[in-house]
Write a protein that holds these residues in place. Structure first.
Motif, mmCIF file in Angstrom:
data_model
loop_
_atom_site.group_PDB
_atom_site.id
_atom_site.type_symbol
_atom_site.label_atom_id
_atom_site.label_comp_id
_atom_site.label_asym_id
_atom_site.label_seq_id
_atom_site.Cartn_x
_atom_site.Cartn_y
_atom_site.Cartn_z
ATOM 1 N N ASN A 8 2.497 17.149 -25.996
ATOM 2 C CA ASN A 8 2.081 15.762 -26.259
ATOM 3 C C ASN A 8 2.001 15.485 -27.737
ATOM 4 O O ASN A 8 2.401 14.426 -28.218
ATOM 5 N N ARG A 9 1.444 16.446 -28.466
ATOM 6 C CA ARG A 9 1.327 16.241 -29.904
ATOM 7 C C ARG A 9 2.693 16.217 -30.561
ATOM 8 O O ARG A 9 2.925 15.485 -31.514
ATOM 9 N N ALA A 10 3.619 17.042 -30.021
ATOM 10 C CA ALA A 10 4.967 17.028 -30.596
ATOM 11 C C ALA A 10 5.555 15.635 -30.463
ATOM 12 O O ALA A 10 6.142 15.100 -31.409
ATOM 13 N N VAL A 11 5.374 15.038 -29.293
ATOM 14 C CA VAL A 11 5.901 13.695 -29.067
ATOM 15 C C VAL A 11 5.253 12.707 -30.020
ATOM 16 O O VAL A 11 5.915 11.863 -30.634
ATOM 17 N N GLN A 12 3.938 12.832 -30.182
ATOM 18 C CA GLN A 12 3.240 11.920 -31.094
ATOM 19 C C GLN A 12 3.732 12.078 -32.520
ATOM 20 O O GLN A 12 3.871 11.096 -33.249
ATOM 21 N N ILE A 13 3.951 13.327 -32.907
ATOM 22 C CA ILE A 13 4.375 13.567 -34.285
ATOM 23 C C ILE A 13 5.764 13.022 -34.522
ATOM 24 O O ILE A 13 6.037 12.462 -35.591
ATOM 25 N N VAL A 14 6.633 13.140 -33.531
ATOM 26 C CA VAL A 14 7.970 12.567 -33.700
ATOM 27 C C VAL A 14 7.855 11.058 -33.860
ATOM 28 O O VAL A 14 8.531 10.438 -34.693
ATOM 29 N N GLN A 15 6.977 10.452 -33.066
ATOM 30 C CA GLN A 15 6.725 9.017 -33.218
ATOM 31 C C GLN A 15 6.274 8.688 -34.629
ATOM 32 O O GLN A 15 6.697 7.705 -35.236
ATOM 33 N N ARG A 16 5.373 9.514 -35.135
ATOM 34 C CA ARG A 16 4.848 9.279 -36.465
ATOM 35 C C ARG A 16 5.936 9.424 -37.506
ATOM 36 O O ARG A 16 6.084 8.612 -38.421
ATOM 37 N N LEU A 17 6.745 10.479 -37.368
ATOM 38 C CA LEU A 17 7.824 10.716 -38.326
ATOM 39 C C LEU A 17 8.778 9.531 -38.362
ATOM 40 O O LEU A 17 9.235 9.116 -39.419
ATOM 41 N N ILE A 18 9.061 8.986 -37.178
ATOM 42 C CA ILE A 18 10.013 7.884 -37.134
ATOM 43 C C ILE A 18 9.407 6.597 -37.670
ATOM 44 O O ILE A 18 10.027 5.881 -38.454
ATOM 45 N N ASN A 19 8.175 6.310 -37.246
ATOM 46 C CA ASN A 19 7.605 5.002 -37.561
ATOM 47 C C ASN A 19 6.867 4.950 -38.882
ATOM 48 O O ASN A 19 6.846 3.929 -39.540
ATOM 49 N N VAL A 20 6.216 6.032 -39.248
ATOM 50 C CA VAL A 20 5.391 5.992 -40.447
ATOM 51 C C VAL A 20 6.129 6.600 -41.631
ATOM 52 O O VAL A 20 6.226 6.004 -42.696
ATOM 53 N N ASP A 21 6.656 7.817 -41.435
ATOM 54 C CA ASP A 21 7.363 8.459 -42.534
ATOM 55 C C ASP A 21 8.796 7.957 -42.645
ATOM 56 O O ASP A 21 9.482 8.213 -43.626
ATOM 57 N N LYS A 22 9.235 7.274 -41.600
ATOM 58 C CA LYS A 22 10.563 6.646 -41.596
ATOM 59 C C LYS A 22 11.682 7.631 -41.944
ATOM 60 O O LYS A 22 12.530 7.351 -42.795
ATOM 61 N N VAL A 23 11.654 8.796 -41.284
ATOM 62 C CA VAL A 23 12.721 9.753 -41.546
ATOM 63 C C VAL A 23 13.996 9.303 -40.842
ATOM 64 O O VAL A 23 13.952 8.821 -39.731
ATOM 65 N N PRO A 24 15.149 9.448 -41.507
ATOM 66 C CA PRO A 24 16.391 9.054 -40.846
ATOM 67 C C PRO A 24 16.931 10.099 -39.884
ATOM 68 O O PRO A 24 17.741 9.783 -39.022
ATOM 69 N N PHE A 25 16.470 11.364 -40.036
ATOM 70 C CA PHE A 25 16.954 12.431 -39.162
ATOM 71 C C PHE A 25 15.813 13.363 -38.802
ATOM 72 O O PHE A 25 14.867 13.520 -39.553
ATOM 73 N N LEU A 26 15.977 14.003 -37.629
ATOM 74 C CA LEU A 26 14.914 14.877 -37.144
ATOM 75 C C LEU A 26 15.429 16.279 -36.872
ATOM 76 O O LEU A 26 16.590 16.470 -36.516
ATOM 77 N N LEU A 27 14.525 17.243 -37.025
ATOM 78 C CA LEU A 27 14.800 18.617 -36.594
ATOM 79 C C LEU A 27 13.887 18.875 -35.401
ATOM 80 O O LEU A 27 12.684 18.690 -35.488
ATOM 81 N N ALA A 28 14.471 19.314 -34.296
ATOM 82 C CA ALA A 28 13.710 19.408 -33.047
ATOM 83 C C ALA A 28 12.652 20.501 -33.115
ATOM 84 O O ALA A 28 12.796 21.473 -33.840
ATOM 85 N N PRO A 29 11.573 20.343 -32.318
ATOM 86 C CA PRO A 29 10.574 21.408 -32.251
ATOM 87 C C PRO A 29 11.125 22.631 -31.531
ATOM 88 O O PRO A 29 12.201 22.568 -30.946
ATOM 89 N N TYR A 30 10.356 23.714 -31.559
ATOM 90 C CA TYR A 30 10.851 24.966 -31.021
ATOM 91 C C TYR A 30 10.818 24.979 -29.501
ATOM 92 O O TYR A 30 9.855 24.580 -28.877
ATOM 93 N N GLY A 31 11.866 25.467 -28.905
ATOM 94 C CA GLY A 31 11.801 25.701 -27.473
ATOM 95 C C GLY A 31 12.365 24.568 -26.647
ATOM 96 O O GLY A 31 12.332 23.405 -27.019
#
Lengths: 285, 400, 326
Positions: free
Chosen positions: B84-107
């Motif tokens: 759940n936190r991973a999902v939240q953090i991805v949301q944060r990265l996209i919306n707040v930090d506005k990263v254009p690309f992501l590296l997936a979490p482990y597993g």
């Protein structure tokens, strides 16, 4: 071969008993659910590892030192922090120890890192009646059982032990008899921590240690105490053996998938049907 | 008093979410990492892999986007091994930090959950630690997986072992009840059956199992030729030790993926001898890489110099996930998701990790599966033929 | 029901808060919506816990059981084709029913035993979901059909849904606090035997409270499952979460109307702040804060008599700490 399964179960059971006995003692005497217990076991294991692998000291010197360190640790925590909240309802103490657990676990993770480590000790195996029993496990179990029985004896026959039991039976009466309650509490918690440390050393002999194991150990301690009877030291021994056997036979009959589940299901059944467990008296409520 | 609290809460929320002005010359990669919790070990390793890429790219001068140079930067958060936190953090990265690309979490499990979010927002995500096909079966446009499917590994293994152990007939399979270990074990069962082997035991154990003596006693009674075990490193360590305790002897013992990591050997010492495993990459696979590092060996040397140990496929995959992204950006000459996606899908990337081509489903479909064995305390490659360093030694424990 | 002036003020304040939050939902960006939804969900769980744990004083550590149950009922229902909101209602009913059945078994126990019993339920449910693959998908988890729509709309939908649920929980809490039912619960907390002697149907009240907690917990779980579209046993039945809910409510003040809300807000704000800045030490910092708060202010924000506390601390000699710890 049924005998091999039974032996496996009993060997695990001895280790489990050592794991849980400190937890049971603290619960019974202090009425505290010590969420910190699992982390103390892991801490004991890591100290043993550091002592043997990095300081190069022999195990029989390191293990007692670890026990003493953990005793001091427990004593200080109880004296400094927990003594104040000891009369509060269970939720307060549980939350407090939960907070402590978070802190200790975080520290362990940052200091020791998450990579698994173990003491790879090979003492050979015992081949008897077609069963194979690894010596390391026998040693682990014997040490565990010995310490537990020693504790039991101390509780019954030493002055300090009897003071602890007196406090458990009736706190106010014990105070009236001149027993210094805060010290007894601190002593008890210290002993609980010591047993956790000893269990940790035994575990380090057999399992790879990671900070995550604290949750697993705490869970086992819970189940064992419920099975054996909350707050009872002989109950912890019986509970440990029962859990070891039940998990083993569960694997046999239901498959390894269910091995850990049967413990929890049994715990739930016991708490609903006869909450005082196999050996415990109806303790604190 | 309540109003004060609410105002304070709102104010702090506001403070937190105020995004800093994006420096024009920094390219951010969002990296949710498991730094605490059960996956902490793997999370830390992934981080090291990413860092290798970031520093190598920045040493080269940065990422070339057309005629502008961008400094590469990781934006990291700890998702505590909690999906759940991973999902939240991805949301944060996209919306707040506005990263254009992501590296997936482990597993595989966490990659699966966060891929859904990345897809919703159209942010390309590079997955370095997910090999299970079911994740890539969801027709996602934005997920790119470095690890080729599990089936390729089991195919390579079964083929190699059948060839080198003609009398191999029976296999016992024991898998951890978790997405990847369970999936690869299931693939092995199928591959083995297709190849005519007899699967005499096939079972799952739950996470946090501390004692395998009973399961192993059952397996011992069946006397299989081959035992195949999957799980996390600590499970495999316990299993290998308990196998020795019970005196189990087999022709072939394969464990996934523990033996690929140094801590497996460190913990079981002599018991690691002749244990086989598989991998997606090894430093002795002599791939060349013109973009970064030069070759697999040179990558490993650089890794060794920095982190004081050899790299395994985990760190290498993490590095190459970042590297292929950068290569695609440079080729697309743009940071727009659509352009980069197009390049990622069309090109085969030649890297120190081997050739990487993201197939139709987004997963790498080039089979570079390595069959490996621990011999004389070293992890060596048995197959494929052009990379092999030695031949298979039969018997675990080794015959005296 | 005693609906006096303090009650009306609290009601108005609470409703105004929720209205404000709902309107703010139109202005926040996606991540803030996520945080807001998370906050609303935690508030629901805390308020649900508050009924059994706060007002009734039964140390329940089983919110995760109902939460997870709600997750799975919703997921299985949606996979079977039942529309979203209907699946949620199904989860509510399921939660209430399970609470009733479990209550029959567990509510005879008190104190430690009750706490352990509820923990055991969480563990057992998790193990069962891990292994009953045909129903729950096992350890690999279950995919819930994703709600169609662009991220903003979907985000706002779940935000409003969770906020409405939180408002409902809030209203329930006010009603309980001011009604005979709540009075009965407080009597049970003080002294169960005396309560039954005074004529309160203790058993009925206990089961009712437990059912309310269960229903709120499972509904929150259902909305959550629809939102994240993927659930696994270890996340749905998380022991950490169940303890955190109890801790949050205690920090805010258990047995009060605004306590659970305050606790949830505090937790979420803290977590956001610590996440961003102390990546390696966040759980330790959380633990430290818990220890400090519990040690100094065990009644929580709304449960402590602040005036008395400051008066006592200001007094030169006779302070709490000089009394023997008996």
């Amino acid at each position: 071969m049924l005998a091999q399964y039974v032996v496996n179960g009993l060997l695990m059971g001895g280790l489990y008993a050592c794991l849980a006995v400190g937890f049971a003692l603290v619960w019974g005497v202090l009425n505290i659910v010590n969420m910190l217990h699992g982390s103390m076991v892991v801490l004991g294991a890591y100290f043993c590892l550091v002592g043997v692998q990095q300081l190069g000291l022999p195990l029989y010197a390191v293990a007692p030192a670890v026990c003493i360190v953990l005793f001091a640790f427990g004593y200080v925590i109880q004296r400094g922090l927990l003594n104040r909240v000891i009369t509060q309802p269970i939720l307060i103490t549980l939350t407090l120890t939960f907070g402590l657990e978070l802190i200790v676990n975080n520290v362990i993770l940052n200091v020791f890192s998450a990579t698994p480590r173990s003491l790879a000790v090979n003492l050979g195996t015992l081949d008897v009646w077609g069963m194979r029993i690894p010596m390391v496990r026998i040693v682990g179990m014997l040490v565990a059982v010995f310490l537990t029985l020693l504790l039991y004896w101390l509780l019954r026959h030493s002055k300090m032990g009897r003071a602890i039991i007196a406090v458990r039976m009736d706190r106010h009466a014990a105070a009236l008899m001149g027993i210094r309650i805060p010290q007894i509490y601190a002593l008890t918690f210290g002993i609980g921590a010591l047993m956790a440390g000893a269990a940790g050393c035994a575990m380090a002999l057999i399992y790879p240690v990671t900070p995550m194991m604290s949750g697993v150990f705490l869970g086992k301690a819970f189940v064992i105490c419920v099975l054996g009877g909350l707050g009872s030291v002989p109950g912890a021994i019986i509970g440990g053996l029962v859990l070891g056997l039940v998990e083993g036979l569960g694997t046999l009959t239901l498959g390894p998938q269910w091995a850990t589940s049967v413990g929890f299901i049994l715990m739930m059944a016991v708490i609903i049907v006869f909450p005082s467990g196999i050996a415990g008296k109806k303790g604190y409520e | 008093m309540l109003r004060w609290k609410f105002v304070a809460a709102a104010a702090s929320l506001g403070l937190l979410t105020a995004t800093p002005a994006l420096a024009q010359d920094v390219l951010k990669l969002g990296a949710p990492l498991a730094l605490t919790g059960p996956l902490a070990d793997a999370g830390a390793k992934s981080k090291q892999g990413y860092e290798m890429c970031v520093s190598a790219v920045n040493e080269k001068g940065g990422v070339n986007v057309g005629d502008k140079k961008y400094k590469l930067e990781l934006v990291e958060y700890d998702y505590q091994s909690d999906t759940n936190r991973a999902v939240q953090i991805v949301q944060r990265l996209i919306n707040v930090d506005k990263v254009p690309f992501l590296l997936a979490p482990y597993g595989s499990g966490d990659t699966k959950a966060t891929a859904v979010v990345a897809e919703r927002y159209g942010v390309p995500m590079m997955a370095a630690a997910a090999a299970t096909k079911s994740i890539f079966d969801q027709n996602l446009n934005n997920l790119f997986g470095i690890l080729f499917p599990n089936r390729m590994i089991t195919d390579a293994e079964v083929a190699y072992y059948k060839k080198n152990i003609p009398e191999l007939k029976t296999v016992a399979v024991l898998a951890l009840n978790n997405l990847f270990p369970k999936a690869i074990a299931a693939e092995l069962v199928e591959t083995a059956k297709d190849a005519g082997l007899d699967v005499v035991y096939n079972s799952i154990y739950s996470p946090d199992t501390t004692d395998f003596s009973n399961v192993l006693t059952q397996i011992k009674a069946l006397n299989p030729d081959w035992i195949y075990v999957t799980g996390y490193t600590q499970d495999l360590i316990i299993i290998r030790k308990q196998m020795a305790d019970l005196g189990i002897e087999v022709k072939l013992l394969t464990m996934t993926a523990g033996p690929a990591y140094p801590e497996f050997k460190d913990n079981v010492k002599a018991l690691a001898e002749n244990v086989t495993t598989n991998s997606w990459w090894h430093q002795n696979a002599n791939y060349t890489d013109a973009f970064l590092f030069g070759s697999s060996q040179k990558y490993n040397d650089a890794f060794n110099a920095r982190f004081k140990r050899d790299a395994t496929y985990l760190e290498a995959a993490a590095t190459v996930s970042c590297e292929t992204l950068v290569m695609a950006i440079e080729e697309a000459k743009s940071l727009a998701a659509a352009d980069v996606r197009k390049v990622l899908r069309s090109k085969t990337f030649d890297t120190f990790y081997g050739p990487v081509r993201f197939g139709a489903s987004g997963q790498n479909d080039i089979n570079a599966a390595l069959v490996m064995q621990i011999q004389d305390d070293k992890l060596i490659v048995l197959a494929p033929e052009n990379l092999k360093q030695s031949t298979l030694r039969i018997g675990v424990p080794p015959k005296k | 029901m005693i609906f006096d002036r303090p009650a009306i003020i609290k009601l108005v304040v609470g409703v105004a808060l929720f209205m404000g939050a709902a309107i703010a939902g139109g202005l926040l960006d996606n991540y803030q919506l996520q945080v807001g939804t998370s906050l609303a969900m935690l508030s629901v769980l805390c308020m649900g816990w508050n009924i059994t744990g706060g007002y009734m004083g039964y140390p329940m550590l089983g919110m995760a059981a109902f939460f997870g149950l709600g997750c799975y009922i919703d997921a299985i229902a949606q996979v079977a084709g039942i529309p979203v909101v209907a699946a949620w209602l199904l989860a509510t009913a399921g939660g209430a029913l399970t609470a009733a059945l479990l209550g029959l078994a567990l509510l005879r126990l008190k104190g430690h035993y009750f706490a352990i019993g509820t923990i055991a339920i969480v563990e057992v449910l998790r193990e069962v979901s891990n292994n009953w693959e045909s129903l729950t998908g096992g350890a690999v988890g279950l995919n819930v059909p994703i709600l169609q729509g662009d991220p903003e709309t979907v985000g706002r939908f779940f935000y409003l849904a969770m906020a409405s649920l939180a408002l409902l929980a809030f209203l329930i809490t006010i009603v309980i606090d001011r009604s005979r039912f709540g009075f009965g619960l407080r009597c049970i907390r003080q002294n169960e035997q005396a309560a039954s002697m005074v004529g309160i149907d203790v058993f009925r009240y206990k089961v009712a409270a437990f059912m309310l907690s269960g229903a709120l917990g499972s509904t929150a779980g259902a909305v959550y499952a629809s939102m994240v579209a993927f659930i696994e046993p270890k996340d749905a039945f998380s022991l950490i979460m169940t303890i955190e809910v109890a801790v949050m409510t205690m920090l805010g003040g258990m047995g009060t109307i605004f306590g659970p809300l305050a606790g949830a807000v505090f937790f979420v704000v803290l977590r956001e702040f610590v996440w961003a800045n102390f990546i390696n030490w966040h759980s330790g910092i959380l633990g430290l804060i818990v220890v400090i708060v519990i040690y100094f202010v065990p009644g929580g924000l709304f449960g402590t008599n602040w005036k008395a506390l400051f008066r006592r601390a200001a007094r030169p000699r006779a302070s709490v700490r000089s009394q023997p710890a008996l």
